[in-house]
Design an enzyme around this catalytic site. Structure first.
Site, PDB file in Angstrom:
ATOM      1  N   ASP A  80       0.815  -1.209   0.000  1.00 12.83           N
ATOM      2  CA  ASP A  80       0.000   0.000   0.000  1.00 12.83           C
ATOM      3  C   ASP A  80       0.853   1.266   0.000  1.00 12.83           C
ATOM      4  OD1 ASP A  80      -2.283  -1.474  -0.074  1.00 12.83           O
ATOM      5  OD2 ASP A  80      -2.847  -1.166   2.017  1.00 12.83           O
ATOM      6  N   GLY A  81       2.029   1.215   0.650  1.00  6.99           N
ATOM      7  CA  GLY A  81       2.901   2.383   0.664  1.00  6.99           C
ATOM      8  C   GLY A  81       3.352   2.767  -0.732  1.00  6.99           C
ATOM      9  N   ASN A 154      -4.136   8.958   2.330  1.00  4.75           N
ATOM     10  CA  ASN A 154      -4.548   8.328   3.581  1.00  4.75           C
ATOM     11  C   ASN A 154      -4.912   9.345   4.653  1.00  4.75           C
ATOM     12  OD1 ASN A 154      -4.610   5.559   3.306  1.00  4.75           O
ATOM     13  ND2 ASN A 154      -2.665   5.179   4.311  1.00  4.75           N
ATOM     14  N   ALA A 198      -5.449   5.925  11.719  1.00  4.03           N
ATOM     15  CA  ALA A 198      -6.683   6.327  12.402  1.00  4.03           C
ATOM     16  C   ALA A 198      -7.346   5.141  13.096  1.00  4.03           C
ATOM     17  CB  ALA A 198      -7.649   6.965  11.406  1.00  4.03           C
ATOM     18  N   LEU A 199      -7.288   3.967  12.468  1.00  2.00           N
ATOM     19  CA  LEU A 199      -7.906   2.778  13.061  1.00  2.00           C
ATOM     20  C   LEU A 199      -7.171   2.375  14.332  1.00  2.00           C
ATOM     21  CD1 LEU A 199     -10.003   0.496  12.774  1.00  2.00           C
ATOM     22  CD2 LEU A 199      -8.303  -0.760  11.435  1.00  2.00           C
TER      23      LEU A 199
END
Length: 298
Positions: A80-81, A154, A198-199
């Site tokens: 994902d990065g 993000n 955030a999660l």
């Protein structure tokens, strides 16, 4: 049937040293995918840094900006990065992206490497789901002047240094005062970023179709400071009231050091990232798989 996409760019994760077994493996993976694309009738180019670090000189190289202008599809191989970094740069050009997961989680690089050919065959023929993700446009203002400007897919994170105490942040939404928050920091996350930092800080998941952001305090001094969901049409401003070694991170890939009195403004960017997924793809399938839901039940 030939591919719907004629000019396809390949961007890959690689070892910066260009040596060792992992570097060889990455080179072999990218070469295999490039050959597969060529067999489908695609004209393949490699992103310039990918080309330089893999040595696959049989393919022409292009900068990301040139890819945005000349290519009609971008295949991103990595985690994902890798996708976040490329997604921010390609969003202004509207080039669709497909992610092949060579990392760990893979929320936005969702095609497993081991069976990529089976998955890509119908996608290249035009059988896919299209998924648009909004970006955030952040600016650091100092004495009325912009000293840093960045896009984020993000999140935008304002936090304290590793050895410093709490920071105090004045938060405004659309010019309305919200609160002065004392915490380790504050996260403004998009729906895409709701499964990231955030999660882990206690924020909710936000479906990518919702035009919203999440404001999540990091270890707040007052426990009643809870995450809040905002409309992404709002402009959020964060002013540094007190604290040492405060910084702002944008997708955890670019960094700005902050001074007292600096203001970070965040608004919705005019650009959106375009992701393509296999036909029948569902965000809930991704959550169930990546977050291991339904495991351990009777």
């Amino acid at each position: 049937m030939k591919s719907k996409f004629q000019h396809v760019a390949l961007i890959g994760k690689y070892q910066t040293q260009g040596t060792g077994p992992n570097a060889v493996s990455s080179r072999m993976v990218l070469d295999d995918i490039a050959h597969f694309l060529a067999r489908q009738g695609c004209e393949v180019v490699l992103e310039s840094e990918t080309l330089a670090n893999t040595g696959l000189t049989q393919y022409p190289g292009m900068s990301v900006e040139a890819i945005g202008t000349h290519c009609d599809l971008c295949l991103v191989v990595g985690g994902d990065g890798t996708m976040l970094g490329i997604g921010r740069r390609l969003a202004p050009y509207g080039v669709p992206m497909i992610g092949i997961n060579q990392g760990r989680l893979g929320f936005i690089t969702d095609i497993p490497l081991e069976n990529y050919q089976t998955t890509l065959h119908p996608m290249l023929r035009g059988e896919y789901e299209e998924d648009h993700r909004s970006l955030m446009h952040a600016r650091v203002m100092r004495d009325g002047h912009c000293v840093f400007d960045a896009l984020a897919l993000n999140d935008v994170v304002v936090n304290r240094g590793g050895t410093a105490g709490m920071v105090e942040l004045r938060v405004e939404v659309n010019g309305h005062f919200v609160a002065n928050q004392r915490a380790d920091g504050l996260i403004i996350a998009s729906p895409t970023g709701s499964t990231a930092y955030a999660l882990s800080a206690g924020g909710p998941l936000l479906h990518p179709s919702i035009p919203g952001w999440i404001l999540v305090p990091i270890a707040p001094h007052t426990l009643s400071n809870r995450p809040i969901v905002l409309a992404d049409a709002a402009e959020v401003a964060i002013e540094i009231v007190s604290g040492r070694d405060v910084s702002a991170n944008f997708d955890m890939q670019s960094l700005a050091s902050l001074l007292l009195g600096d203001r970070i403004t965040v608004r919705r960017s005019e650009h959106r990232a375009r992701f393509l997924h296999p036909k029948g793809w569902s965000y809930f399938d991704t959550l169930r798989k990546k977050m291991h839901w339904n495991e351990g039940g009777s």
